[in-house]
Scaffold this motif. Structure first.
Motif, short mmCIF file in Angstrom:
data_model
loop_
_atom_site.label_atom_id
_atom_site.label_comp_id
_atom_site.label_asym_id
_atom_site.label_seq_id
_atom_site.Cartn_x
_atom_site.Cartn_y
_atom_site.Cartn_z
N GLU A 184 0.59 -1.37 0.10
CA GLU A 184 -0.12 -0.22 0.11
C GLU A 184 0.80 1.56 -0.65
O GLU A 184 0.79 1.88 -1.03
N HIS A 185 2.12 1.11 0.34
CA HIS A 185 2.83 2.22 0.18
C HIS A 185 3.32 3.12 -0.78
O HIS A 185 3.55 4.24 -1.28
N SER A 186 3.03 1.78 -2.10
CA SER A 186 3.93 2.32 -3.41
C SER A 186 2.54 3.41 -3.27
O SER A 186 2.46 3.93 -4.84
N PHE A 191 0.68 5.39 5.47
CA PHE A 191 1.66 6.72 6.12
C PHE A 191 1.94 5.04 7.68
O PHE A 191 0.80 4.68 8.40
N ASP A 192 3.10 5.15 7.77
CA ASP A 192 3.47 4.49 9.03
C ASP A 192 4.41 6.39 10.04
O ASP A 192 4.95 6.27 10.20
N ILE A 193 2.56 5.86 10.62
CA ILE A 193 3.69 6.71 11.93
C ILE A 193 3.25 7.06 13.67
O ILE A 193 2.39 5.75 14.18
N TYR A 239 -1.19 -7.22 12.80
CA TYR A 239 -1.55 -5.79 13.07
C TYR A 239 -1.11 -4.61 13.05
O TYR A 239 0.17 -5.06 13.53
N GLU A 240 -1.46 -4.04 12.78
CA GLU A 240 -0.02 -2.84 12.61
C GLU A 240 -0.65 -1.50 13.48
O GLU A 240 -1.53 -0.58 12.41
N SER A 241 -0.56 -1.02 14.34
CA SER A 241 -1.04 -0.30 15.30
C SER A 241 -0.63 1.38 14.39
O SER A 241 -1.52 2.28 14.53
N TRP A 242 0.26 1.00 13.83
CA TRP A 242 1.18 2.40 13.38
C TRP A 242 0.58 2.81 11.47
O TRP A 242 0.66 4.28 10.75
N HIS A 243 0.06 1.39 10.81
CA HIS A 243 0.05 1.61 9.59
C HIS A 243 -1.41 2.83 9.20
O HIS A 243 -2.52 1.69 9.32
N PHE A 244 -1.18 3.47 8.61
CA PHE A 244 -3.05 4.72 8.12
C PHE A 244 -3.00 5.03 7.00
O PHE A 244 -1.91 4.90 6.36
#
Ligand SMILES: [Zn+2]
Length: 268
Positions: A184-186, A191-193, A239-244
């Motif tokens: 998805e980053h592409s 964004f990983d915040i 689970y990635e709590s930082w990936h928005f």
């Protein structure tokens, strides 16, 4: 020569001279005509070239267009038509479309880049959090397919040095890092915040006040928590709590209110 004969000769001669003069005039006329034709042609060509140059200059200007945000000059990094769809699904089964084009804007940190439509919502969200006394760090944003390949290779090599086979390492790594073209980053929309005070991508992240605030306010700015807890079987990502992920306000509100994933939302 009699005077009559002389007159006759003179008449003939005069006729000849007149004919010659007419011919000369015609030749001169034709010459002038050809010359003016050539001149007009050359002039036209040079004007055409000038117009062409002006168009090119405009294109260059568009290419080098600088984005002015809050007095800070940001670069329009890629040329190309904006074809980003906010709810574009990119996951293990759905690669990034081959003709995907995105206009990227450099974020105020001067490092990270965001798709044009996610730029302002992201800045607004972080600013709102900062007003609450929070400090964020974007540790990952747009990633080209090539960069994704490099990251994957680095992670696989690390595991292989620990004794994993390539296949084992690949399977392990792709639980968190997507294969090139599947991240998805592409899209420029993800964004990983993290919290500035806790920049580790692990279970501890969700306990930071920055992450707690992001999870409860992200939808107001059109963002969703893309890989929620308990939805691993749907997202195929831990689970990635930082990936928005930016999906736009409407979809974000629905997804976050109902505690669903983008996959589920698109199936509705
Ligand atoms: Zn991420």
């Amino acid at each position: 020569m009699t005077s009559e004969k002389k007159r006759g000769y003179n008449k003939k001669r005069m006729k000849q001279i007149r004919r010659q003069r007419r011919l000369k005039r015609r030749l001169l006329g034709a010459g002038i005509l050809i010359l003016s034709g050539v001149c007009i042609f050359l002039l036209g060509k040079s004007v055409g070239r000038q117009e062409e140059m002006q168009i090119l200059t405009k294109e260059e200007k568009v290419k080098n267009y600088t984005y002015n945000q809050g007095g800070q000059e940001e670069e329009y990094d890629l040329d190309g038509i904006l074809t980003v769809r906010e709810i574009l699904l990119v996951n293990k089964d759905n690669p990034l479309p081959e003709d995907y084009e995105v206009t990227l804007l450099t974020l105020p940190d001067g490092v990270n880049r965001a798709a044009e439509e996610a730029y302002e919502p992201l800045c607004d969200m972080l600013k709102a959090g900062q007003k609450e006394g929070l400090s964020f760090e974007i540790c990952s944003s747009y990633r080209s397919v090539e960069r994704q390949q490099e990251l994957l290779d680095e992670d696989i090599n690390t595991l292989m040095r620990q004794g994993y086979s390539y296949k084992e390492a690949y399977e392990e790594v792709t639980k968190e890092t997507m294969p090139p073209g599947y991240s998805e980053h592409s899209t420029g929309l993800a964004f990983d915040i993290v919290s500035l005070g806790y920049q580790i991508l692990d279970a501890g992240q969700e306990k930071t006040k920055e992450n707690i605030w992001l999870q409860s306010h992200c939808a107001e700015y059109g963002f969703i928590l893309r890989y929620p807890k308990g939805k691993e079987d749907i997202t195929a990502i831990n689970y990635e709590s930082w990936h928005f992920r930016y999906v736009g306000k409407e979809a974000a509100a629905y997804i976050m209110e109902n505690g669903i994933t983008l996959e589920e939302y698109l199936e509705l």
